[in-house]
Write an enzyme that holds these catalytic residues in place. Structure first.
Site, PDB file in Angstrom:
ATOM      1  N   GLY A 189      -2.718   1.334  -3.561  1.00 14.51           N
ATOM      2  CA  GLY A 189      -3.444   1.683  -2.333  1.00 14.51           C
ATOM      3  C   GLY A 189      -2.976   0.824  -1.180  1.00 14.51           C
ATOM      4  N   ASN A 190      -3.868   0.605  -0.230  1.00 18.35           N
ATOM      5  CA  ASN A 190      -3.443  -0.128   0.978  1.00 18.35           C
ATOM      6  C   ASN A 190      -3.600  -1.643   0.806  1.00 18.35           C
ATOM      7  OD1 ASN A 190      -6.055  -1.111   2.441  1.00 18.35           O
ATOM      8  ND2 ASN A 190      -6.509   0.978   1.776  1.00 18.35           N
TER       9      ASN A 190
ATOM     10  N   VAL B 282      -7.219  -3.563   0.948  1.00 18.83           N
ATOM     11  CA  VAL B 282      -7.973  -3.546  -0.314  1.00 18.83           C
ATOM     12  C   VAL B 282      -7.213  -4.351  -1.369  1.00 18.83           C
ATOM     13  CG1 VAL B 282      -8.971  -2.087  -2.117  1.00 18.83           C
ATOM     14  CG2 VAL B 282      -9.080  -1.354   0.270  1.00 18.83           C
ATOM     15  N   GLY B 283      -5.880  -4.356  -1.281  1.00 19.66           N
ATOM     16  CA  GLY B 283      -5.082  -5.173  -2.194  1.00 19.66           C
ATOM     17  C   GLY B 283      -5.533  -6.633  -2.152  1.00 19.66           C
TER      18      GLY B 283
ATOM     19  N   GLU C 253       0.482  -2.107  -6.006  1.00 15.62           N
ATOM     20  CA  GLU C 253       1.421  -1.075  -5.556  1.00 15.62           C
ATOM     21  C   GLU C 253       0.951  -0.643  -4.175  1.00 15.62           C
ATOM     22  OE1 GLU C 253       4.122   0.122  -7.077  1.00 15.62           O
ATOM     23  OE2 GLU C 253       3.929  -0.877  -9.008  1.00 15.62           O
TER      24      GLU C 253
ATOM     25  N   CYS D 258       3.547   7.510  -0.522  1.00 16.74           N
ATOM     26  CA  CYS D 258       3.791   6.078  -0.228  1.00 16.74           C
ATOM     27  C   CYS D 258       5.253   5.800   0.047  1.00 16.74           C
ATOM     28  CB  CYS D 258       3.295   5.222  -1.377  1.00 16.74           C
ATOM     29  SG  CYS D 258       4.038   5.650  -2.943  1.00 16.74           S
TER      30      CYS D 258
END
Ligand code: NAD
Length: 465
Positions: free
Chosen positions: A196-197, A200-201, A218, A252
């Site tokens: 995800g982005n 949030v990572g 990722e 992505c």
């Protein structure tokens, strides 16, 4: 933020405990169990392909063929590759021991980590939930899958089908958004695999730190395409359009922007426009092969980019159906918003640069991308791009396709994430690589290493080590 009721929070904790208890029994370790789960997952994908395709159509307007190639078929291939190579991937590998330690045997053993958490995003909601699961199961783990709430139809299908097909004591699906994921992140996992982005990572990494849980992130970013003079611009444009506007740009690894070197910009513009018409027709809104933006928030965000350049083609949009036409922008200022943020939608800016040096500086001055693409006829330019830039992947002549090569690792570097998966790299990610040394007690060749040290022992040890 919506709060999670105490009952559902307890249910999440109970689920994770159940899986941890299963792992502790050793049930997931035998290769036969792993193969059985992989075959069951394969059957889920093939037996329910229509259902999954319908869900992807509902969530993202994904065409049946694109849903098959990029999600269902992709994951089936990943499973087949794992089934074909699992035995050799899991075989302990011997390594030489130094003379000073002989006789002894050393080997490397891959052991499952335990119970892992897979948090997936909405853009490829089948592939990005299940391809990591292939790795987790092949490596012998229990897994909790958390699909994205922004692809609700797909999330619901996965939540229903996974427990039907897979070992319910070892695999669970937890649906929901931020509250559910927050509760999940409070639990102890042995690995967290997040796609995800980057914002949030960071939340995921923070939560993982509490339990010292290893993570794979990722993430995304802006993946550039360098186009040099002397390459076949018509074919390059077709491939760029194909990679960019697949899934309406919500990929992505999609080309984010083009760096048109030297004189290429003007001609490339024409070819890109022609390619959009060739692939999606004069009115892409009517094309059954063109997807939609996932929701209004992303639609509104993307619309804001349309003013950041001269429209070469596209620009049409319709909020009620979340449609934005494949759009190419020229004369784009590198300082504009469309060049600062990850686009993640069907807008392709072209930035003209005088030469390859400028293109390379442009790339290296920014965050390391998930992918870098180049269309060039020059072997020297290829060499320079390989050695002078850093990106998750580098691909010449075709965007997006590197992740279909099962032997290639897939993952980012720097701001585009860390860790990698696909094929054997998934086994590495979801295993602990354990060092095993076995030295017989007789004869006791360690005697010279034991104190008290004498001159003779010292001479011997200095010669051996
Ligand atoms: P998303 O909004 O679906 O979020 C991803 C997951 O994070 C979801 O499961 C969601 O529930 C969870 N989440 C969201 N906010 C959270 C919070 N505050 N706390 C805990 N969990 C939370 O997807 P997204 O992030 O919009 O996905 C798009 C991004 O993902 C892009 O940047 C894209 O480049 C990147 N991406 C990367 C890859 C890759 O393989 N590297 C693949 C797809 C997408």
């Amino acid at each position: 933020m919506q709060q999670l009721t105490e009952i559902s929070a307890t249910a999440v904790a109970t689920t994770v405990h159940r899986l941890r208890a299963t792992f502790a029994t050793g049930r997931t370790k035998p290769v036969a169990w792993r193969r059985g789960q992989l075959r069951a997952l394969r059957a889920l994908l093939t037996d329910h392909a229509d259902e999954l395709q319908n869900a992807l159509q509902a969530d993202l307007g994904k065409s049946a063929l694109e849903a098959f190639t990029t999600e269902i078929g992709f994951t089936v291939n990943e499973i087949d590759h794992a089934l074909a190579h699992l035995t050799s991937w899991l075989r302990p590998r011997r390594t030489r021991v130094p003379v000073a330690l002989a006789p002894a045997r050393a080997r490397i053993v891959r052991e499952p980590l335990g119970t892992v958490l897979i948090i997936s995003p909405w853009n490829y909601p089948v592939q990005l939930a299940l391809a990591p699961l292939v790795g987790a199961l092949a490596a012998g783990n229990c897994a909790v899958v958390k699909p994205s709430e922004l692809a609700p139809a797909t999330s619901a299908v996965l939540a229903r089908l996974l427990p039907l097909h897979l070992d319910q004591e070892a695999v669970a699906v937890v649906e929901g958004g931020i509250p559910e994921t927050t509760v999940l992140l409070e639990q102890r996992f042995d690995h967290i695999f997040y796609t995800g982005n980057g914002s949030v990572g960071r939340i995921v990494m923070n939560a993982a730190a509490r339990h010292l849980t290893p993570v794979t992130l990722e993430l995304g970013g802006k993946s550039p395409v360098v186009v040099e003079p002397g390459t076949d611009l018509a074919t390059a444009a077709r491939r760029i359009v194909w990679g960019k506007f697949m899934n309406a740009g919500q990929t992505c690894v999609a080309p984010d922007y083009v760096l048109a070197v030297g004189e290429t910009a003007a001609t490339l513009e024409t070819h890109l426009a022609a390619a959009v018409r060739a692939l999606y027709g004069d009115n892409p809104a009517d094309s059954p092969d063109y997807g939609r933006i996932v929701n209004y928030r992303h639609f509104d965000r993307l619309l804001g980019y349309l003013k950041d350049g001269r429209t070469v083609i596209g620009g049409a949009h319709d909020r009620s159906s979340c449609y934005i036409a494949p759009t190419v922008l020229a004369d784009v200022d590198p300082g504009s918003r469309v060049m600062k943020e990850e686009i993640f939608g069907p807008v392709l800016p072209i930035v003209a640069v005088p030469d390859l040096d400028t293109a390379i500086s442009f790339i290296t001055e920014r965050d390391k991308p998930l992918a870098l693409y180049a269309f060039t006829a020059s072997a020297a330019s290829k060499r320079r791009l390989v050695t002078q830039t850093s990106s998750g992947a580098l691909s010449f002549g075709v965007p997006n396709a590197h992740l279909t090569v099962p032997g290639l690792p897939f993952g980012g570097v720097g701001a585009s994430g860390f860790g990698r998966y696909h094929g054997e790299y998934s086994i590495d990610t979801f295993s602990h690589t354990k060092a095993v040394l076995d030295k017989p007690l007789f004869p006791d060749t360690l005697r010279p290493a034991y104190p008290p040290f004498t001159a003779l022992k010292e001479r011997l040890l200095r010669r051996l080590l």
